[in-house]
Design a protein around this motif. Structure first.
Motif, PDB file in Angstrom:
ATOM      1  N   ALA A 141       0.834  -1.206   0.000  1.00 45.77           N
ATOM      2  CA  ALA A 141       0.000   0.000   0.000  1.00 45.77           C
ATOM      3  C   ALA A 141       0.870   1.258   0.000  1.00 45.77           C
ATOM      4  CB  ALA A 141      -0.926  -0.008   1.214  1.00 45.77           C
ATOM      5  N   LEU A 142       1.939   1.263   0.796  1.00 51.30           N
ATOM      6  CA  LEU A 142       2.834   2.415   0.831  1.00 51.30           C
ATOM      7  C   LEU A 142       3.520   2.625  -0.509  1.00 51.30           C
ATOM      8  CD1 LEU A 142       4.456   1.996   4.363  1.00 51.30           C
ATOM      9  CD2 LEU A 142       3.015   3.886   3.605  1.00 51.30           C
TER      10      LEU A 142
ATOM     11  N   LEU B   8       0.940   4.364  -2.599  1.00 51.71           N
ATOM     12  CA  LEU B   8       0.577   5.701  -2.123  1.00 51.71           C
ATOM     13  C   LEU B   8       1.697   6.714  -2.310  1.00 51.71           C
ATOM     14  CD1 LEU B   8      -1.271   4.746   1.194  1.00 51.71           C
ATOM     15  CD2 LEU B   8      -2.304   5.690  -0.875  1.00 51.71           C
TER      16      LEU B   8
ATOM     17  N   LYS C  74      -5.041   7.393  -5.067  1.00 50.79           N
ATOM     18  CA  LYS C  74      -4.305   7.343  -3.801  1.00 50.79           C
ATOM     19  C   LYS C  74      -5.225   7.617  -2.621  1.00 50.79           C
ATOM     20  CE  LYS C  74       0.231   8.782  -5.544  1.00 50.79           C
ATOM     21  NZ  LYS C  74       1.316   9.772  -5.412  1.00 50.79           N
TER      22      LYS C  74
ATOM     23  N   GLY D 271      -5.892   5.005   0.285  1.00 54.67           N
ATOM     24  CA  GLY D 271      -5.551   5.416   1.645  1.00 54.67           C
ATOM     25  C   GLY D 271      -6.748   5.373   2.576  1.00 54.67           C
ATOM     26  N   SER D 272      -7.923   5.758   2.073  1.00 54.30           N
ATOM     27  CA  SER D 272      -9.137   5.739   2.898  1.00 54.30           C
ATOM     28  C   SER D 272      -9.498   4.319   3.320  1.00 54.30           C
ATOM     29  CB  SER D 272     -10.301   6.365   2.129  1.00 54.30           C
ATOM     30  OG  SER D 272     -10.021   7.700   1.792  1.00 54.30           O
TER      31      SER D 272
ATOM     32  N   ILE E  61      -6.865   3.097   5.972  1.00 55.87           N
ATOM     33  CA  ILE E  61      -7.065   3.740   7.270  1.00 55.87           C
ATOM     34  C   ILE E  61      -8.323   3.209   7.944  1.00 55.87           C
ATOM     35  CG2 ILE E  61      -7.593   5.943   8.393  1.00 55.87           C
ATOM     36  CD1 ILE E  61      -5.793   7.299   6.341  1.00 55.87           C
TER      37      ILE E  61
END
Length: 242
Positions: free
Chosen positions: A78-79, A82, A92, A96-97, A100
């Protein structure tokens, strides 16, 4: 795609699976922290960051369920998506949503004692993963394992047993392969494959060996994050080159 581009991800998967099976998922803090010593060069910032990341793992992992720690590894791919400056901001934000929301949901279940472990400890583990990802990205030169560090393996074998020593060797091998391949242009194109496949191996191995650890909440969180990562990768590939 050349067959050689798939060999090193397959090797990393084999190492991760073997280490997961032999260790019995009862790793001591030493087994997690010691691999950082093999790549510790005081004059390089990446060495200090690697020690910091391994210290976070050594603190957090023994206090968390093995399957929860395995779920958090999805932070790595994921990083990578992103933080890619060439990718579209909207995708992104979507990825990211989702990440999180799932990680926050896991911490909420821990706060309500519906999932083992402490939210604070889980946060430390996630921060360690972020630092480890940064170390991987910032390696600009080859750092071979310290020859003198191999003397620690007999000590680990005597004090903690051979499974712990084997785990240490496996982690060292993974770090060595990642930095070597990251600095080898002909293998650079296959690197994203490993970043998407390797983090899934511990979760699948632990689920296969100890299915009692699998809960519906962890399965939903892991599957949702994995789907978001692959969908995000697909949408990135569909973007026009200009």
């Amino acid at each position: 795609m050349r067959i050689s581009s798939l060999l090193w991800p397959a090797l990393l998967v084999a190492i991760a699976a073997a280490a997961s099976l032999v260790s019995g998922f009862s790793l001591s803090s030493w087994a997690i922290f010691v691999p950082a010593v093999f790549f510790f060069y005081p004059e390089t910032l990446t060495s200090w960051l690697l020690v910091l990341a391994m210290g976070a793992f050594a603190y957090a992992m023994p206090q968390l369920p093995a399957l929860l720690s395995a779920t958090s590894l999805l932070m790595l791919p994921a990083l990578s998506l992103l933080m890619n400056p060439l990718r579209h901001l909207h995708v992104k934000l979507l990825l990211g949503s989702v990440m999180i929301a799932m990680l926050t949901g896991i911490m909420a279940l821990q706060s309500e004692a519906k999932l083992a472990g402490s939210p604070w400890v889980f946060t430390v583990l996630l921060l360690g993963l972020v630092v480890a990802w940064g170390v991987l990205q910032q390696w600009r030169s080859y750092m071979p394992p310290r020859q003198s560090a191999w003397l620690l393996l007999p000590v680990l074998a005597v004090l903690l047993g051979w499974p712990t020593a084997l785990w240490c060797v496996s982690v060292v091998a993974v770090i060595w392969l990642l930095q070597w391949i990251g600095l080898t242009p002909r293998f650079a194109s296959s690197r994203p494959i490993a970043l998407h496949v390797l983090p899934c191996v511990p979760f699948l191995v632990i689920t296969l060996v100890t299915p009692s650890q699998l809960t519906m909440s962890l399965l939903v969180a892991w599957a949702t994050m994995l789907a978001a990562i692959w969908i995000g990768e697909y949408l990135f590939l569909e973007e026009p080159d200009d």
